[in-house]
Design an enzyme around this catalytic site. Structure first.
Site: not given
Length: 858
Positions: A242, A313, A633
């Site tokens: 990520d 994220h 996600s």
């Protein structure tokens, strides 16, 4: 260039240049040319990969870009091309002149870009046959370096040029492929194809990188079920590919955790604003990978060259999977509670391969390669590539290597819904996760009058709002900002007419007008884009909105107050399939039904870097240690965490067995007792092409009764059945001796999809699709299972035998499922379920069945 343009034309050119230069766009994006009304504007955009142009038409004078899947994806570069336009108040000659000048200017821009692409080195991932390596070389890397060193001389001879730059090795891969990545000119690539041991190569591609309550919604609790049985996932290592990690987050607190497992071979890297001391017994590893990104643009400046997360994220996904307990977590008062991940006892290893500056497959598969070496048990990847064959997809190839090492891989389906055939990661050996909603809504209460009706609506405004009463006005469509400005600091109520972008236009008008607050009455079921807006806004369903309108019209001085930061639990129906989650069938392997399963992905609360803004209030950034995000996600790490629980409870289970347990025990019924519904399909019952087998149920998955297992050899048989060449098969398997004696598209999978799409079929001509399956008894030692099939429109399904008798645990039994139907099915999609239930009523093993007339165009 001197065009002699008037002021209007100069403004017009500057508008065009704005889009060309604005190379980082996210979320819904709309731009209007106010002075130049075009008859038809045809807009093309070039994504980061300069391979395919996509064209769409927009009405009149609006530039409207397609909504990007999620605001954390898209490093998209846009180029605007206007096919037609006319200048207002201009004669036709003048308009024609300006069209010509604009055409020349844009043509220059585009040709410059393509010239640069042709001349520049390109990054390639190169697959090699190790059996061809001469014995004189001490190892693979020395062979690769020698091969690359020979390319410049060869290509220089072939092209009679002395200016071809030397090739540059980026990575040598140890597990994910036999080969390397390198920067090559076109001439060097051609020379490489003639080198001994060369198998294939693909261009390095850009990649899309697609809580306090979700654990309760999934039924996880400390006393019974998956958490205590798996010891909360203790010592299972989840590797996350990520954007990096914010190690200071309380969700990475390691209080009470035991020493790091001895099997762990990873490390914590030092880098910009990051040192190894930031890791602990929870966050046991952190590495970064950007050699491919830098090789693609040697002049690039990496803003944070370390595993530290500058985007948020990665921190969010990793703590969703395995965050530890954090009390009083919330998003400005919304979702207040104790935050924790799905596997709070598991360890986290972060592999940063997604950067603010871009994300490329060479870096991602290097991260996967390292994760395999380090010893992860689960890989979680909320990212993917679209519309690629398996042998062209480096991520599919790399995850095949992970499966060979018994590593479970969880991936996101993508956020391109609700259209079908949009998902990525349709790879048969990974789990593909769709996104659903939870039974939790965030909002505000609207109180009419001093002691009047109280109405709940959707909202996520994070600023402070006065609890005082305001005058409230009904402004119908709210289509005139000038009229809204006259209202001033009062609450305005807008009725959404339900036209395309009408809610968006209303929202913008109220924001520009600067009213005290906006109340929007709409039938739009997808208002999340607006609820987190920068001004006080409340969204009501039509039935509630009618009460508000009636109150305003029947009172001479109507007043109301709004109280934000409310969390409502028990929302019905839930779960539902989100509109944005990508749908199947799979492009890369249509014979395997995808997605596999659905998990919470909508407005998930998880940890967030404290220095990255989560929104704006009155133009100012606001910050929080937790953030609410939506997307597949967010769904993917939920499943990664639950897979870690199953891995902890059943360390001997294969990745396929874990996948089967998750799928066959998933829920297909919502909290109203009806079938799970699809927001993207007008709340009709959700198809398996949208939600997979159903919504994840961790506690049931712990003890599934039967599993559909699969070995590496089974996947090889499937690859052989896809009619790939020997070299293409070798690219995936890395083997020179693949046994393709039993090619079959019929993988032992816990779902079924059959295609009835023969458009040339004669009327009333039928065909039968057969599926062979093997189930393994992982439940009671002695048991009998009976099959039932729900009716499926347009086809007939039979199961032989319809009874399976097991005498011992781990015993296997076979059955055949047949689907008979017309060669050309009338319905686009028909679906139902096969259920095996044991005689004692303890186990229900359910698999989705899809019959479709879709054809995958390649």
């Amino acid at each position: 260039m001197d065009t002699g343009d008037n002021e209007q034309t100069k403004n017009y050119h500057s508008n065009i240049f704005f889009f060309i230069s604005n190379n980082v766009l996210s979320g819904p994006c709309k731009f209007t040319v106010e002075k130049y009304v075009g008859e038809t504007l045809e807009v093309s955009y070039l994504d980061t990969i300069p391979k395919s142009w996509k064209t769409f038409k927009v009405p009149k004078n609006n530039f409207k870009f397609p909504r990007l899947p999620i605001s954390y994806i898209s490093f998209a570069r846009f180029i605007i091309v206007l096919k037609k336009y006319r200048l207002p108040n201009s004669n036709s000659t003048m308009a024609a002149d300006h069209t010509k000048l604009l055409y020349l200017w844009l043509s220059f821009t585009i040709s410059f870009i393509f010239t640069k692409l042709v001349q520049a080195d390109e990054n390639y991932i190169v697959h090699m046959d190790l059996s061809a390596m001469p014995k004189a070389f001490s190892g693979e890397q020395s062979w690769y370096l020698a091969t690359l060193a020979s390319l410049s001389a060869n290509s220089r001879t072939n092209t009679n040029s002395s200016t071809i730059p030397s090739s540059k090795l980026i990575y040598t891969y140890n597990h994910v492929i036999h080969g390397f990545s390198a920067s090559l000119t076109p001439a060097e690539l051609e020379a490489l194809k003639n080198s001994p041991g060369y198998v294939s190569s693909v261009t390095d591609r850009a990649v899309k990188f697609d809580t306090t309550h979700s654990f309760k919604f999934l039924g996880l609790n400390s006393d019974t079920g998956a958490w205590p049985v798996s010891n909360f996932g203790k010592d299972v290592i989840i590797g996350v590919i990520d954007t990096g990690v914010w190690p200071e987050s309380e969700s990475f607190n390691d209080d009470g955790m035991s020493d790091v497992p001895s099997k762990w071979k990873g490390e914590c890297e030092n880098g910009t604003q990051f040192n190894s001391s930031l890791c602990n017994k929870k966050l046991i590893g952190a590495r970064s990978f950007n050699k491919g990104l830098i090789a693609r643009d040697p002049n690039i400046t990496i803003s944070m060259n370390s595993p530290r997360d500058t985007e948020g994220h990665g921190t969010h996904t990793s703590t969703t999977a395995a965050g530890t307990y954090v009390e009083d977590a919330s998003y400005f008062g919304y979702a207040m509670g104790t935050a924790r991940g799905m596997a709070p006892g598991a360890r986290v290893a972060m592999y940063k391969a997604l950067w603010d500056e871009g994300a490329y497959t060479s870096d991602i598969i290097a991260a996967i390669d390292q994760a395999i070496t380090d010893g992860v048990d689960v890989l979680s990847m909320s990212l993917g590539l679209d519309q690629l064959e398996l042998y062209e997809d480096p991520i599919a190839i790399a995850t095949f290597a992970a499966i060979e090492k018994n590593i479970f891989v969880s991936t996101s389906a993508g956020n391109e819904g609700p259209d079908v055939e949009t998902l990525h990661n349709g790879t048969p050996w990974v789990l593909t996760v769709a996104a659903g909603t939870m039974d939790r809504d965030f909002g505000a209460t609207l109180s009419l009058g001093s002691k009047g009706t109280v109405i709940n609506g959707s909202a996520l405004y994070v600023g402070n709002f006065s609890s005082s009463q305001f005058s409230i006005f009904f402004m119908d469509a709210c289509d005139k900002a000038s009229e809204l400005r006259k209202i001033g600091q009062k609450i305005v109520v807008c009725q959404d007419p339900g036209e395309e972008d009408s809610l968006n236009d209303q929202f913008n008008n109220v924001q520009v007008a600067g009213n005290a607050a906006g109340v929007f009455i709409t039938n739009n079921s997808d208002v999340d884009t607006f609820t987190q807006g920068p001004f006080p806004a409340l969204f009501l369903e039509q039935k509630d909105g009618d009460l508000v309108i009636d109150y305003i019209k029947t009172n001479t001085d109507p007043k109301a107050s709004i109280e934000f930061k409310k969390t409502f639990l028990g929302t019905k129906p839930s779960p539902t399939v989100t509109s944005y989650t990508s749908r199947g069938p799979s492009y890369s392997c249509p014979s395997v039904l995808k997605p596999d399963i659905m998990a919470p992905g909508d407005l998930v609360l998880a940890a967030w870097p404290s220095n990255i803004g989560v929104g704006r209030v009155n133009g100012d950034l606001v910050f929080s240690n937790f953030n609410l995000l939506s997307g597949t996600s967010m769904a993917c790490p939920h499943v990664s965490g639950v897979a870690a629980l199953l891995k902890g409870a059943h360390p001997d289970w294969t990745p396929a067995a874990i996948r089967s347990a998750l799928m066959t025990t998933s829920d297909t019924i919502d909290n109203t007792g009806g079938p799970i519904k699809d927001i993207g399909d007008k709340l009709r019952p959700a198809s398996p092409l949208a939600m997979g087998a159903g919504h994840i149920n961790p506690n049931k998955a712990l003890d599934p009764g039967l599993v559909y297992d699969a070995t590496v050899e089974d996947y090889v048989d499937l690859i052989c059945g896809l009619n790939f060449t020997a070299e293409q098969i070798k690219t995936i398997t890395k083997s020179t001796s693949n046994n393709c004696s039993n090619p079959s598209l019929d993988l032992n999978y816990p779902s079924f999809i059959a295609y009835f799409n023969d458009r040339n079929a004669k009327p009333d001509s039928n065909t039968v699709k057969e599926f062979q399956r093997t189930v393994t008894n992982v439940g009671e030692g002695s048991s009998t299972y009976k099959a039932t099939v729900t009716p499926i429109k347009g086809v007939k399904v039979t199961v032989e035998p319809d009874t399976l008798v097991f005498k011992a645990k781990n015993e296997k039994q076979n059955f055949k499922l047949s689907i008979e139907g017309p060669r050309q099915l009338d319905e686009a999609v028909s679906f139902g379920y096969l259920t095996w239930q044991d005689s004692g009523g303890k186990y229900v093993v359910r698999s989705p069945i899809v019959a479709t007339s879709y054809s995958i165009e390649k």
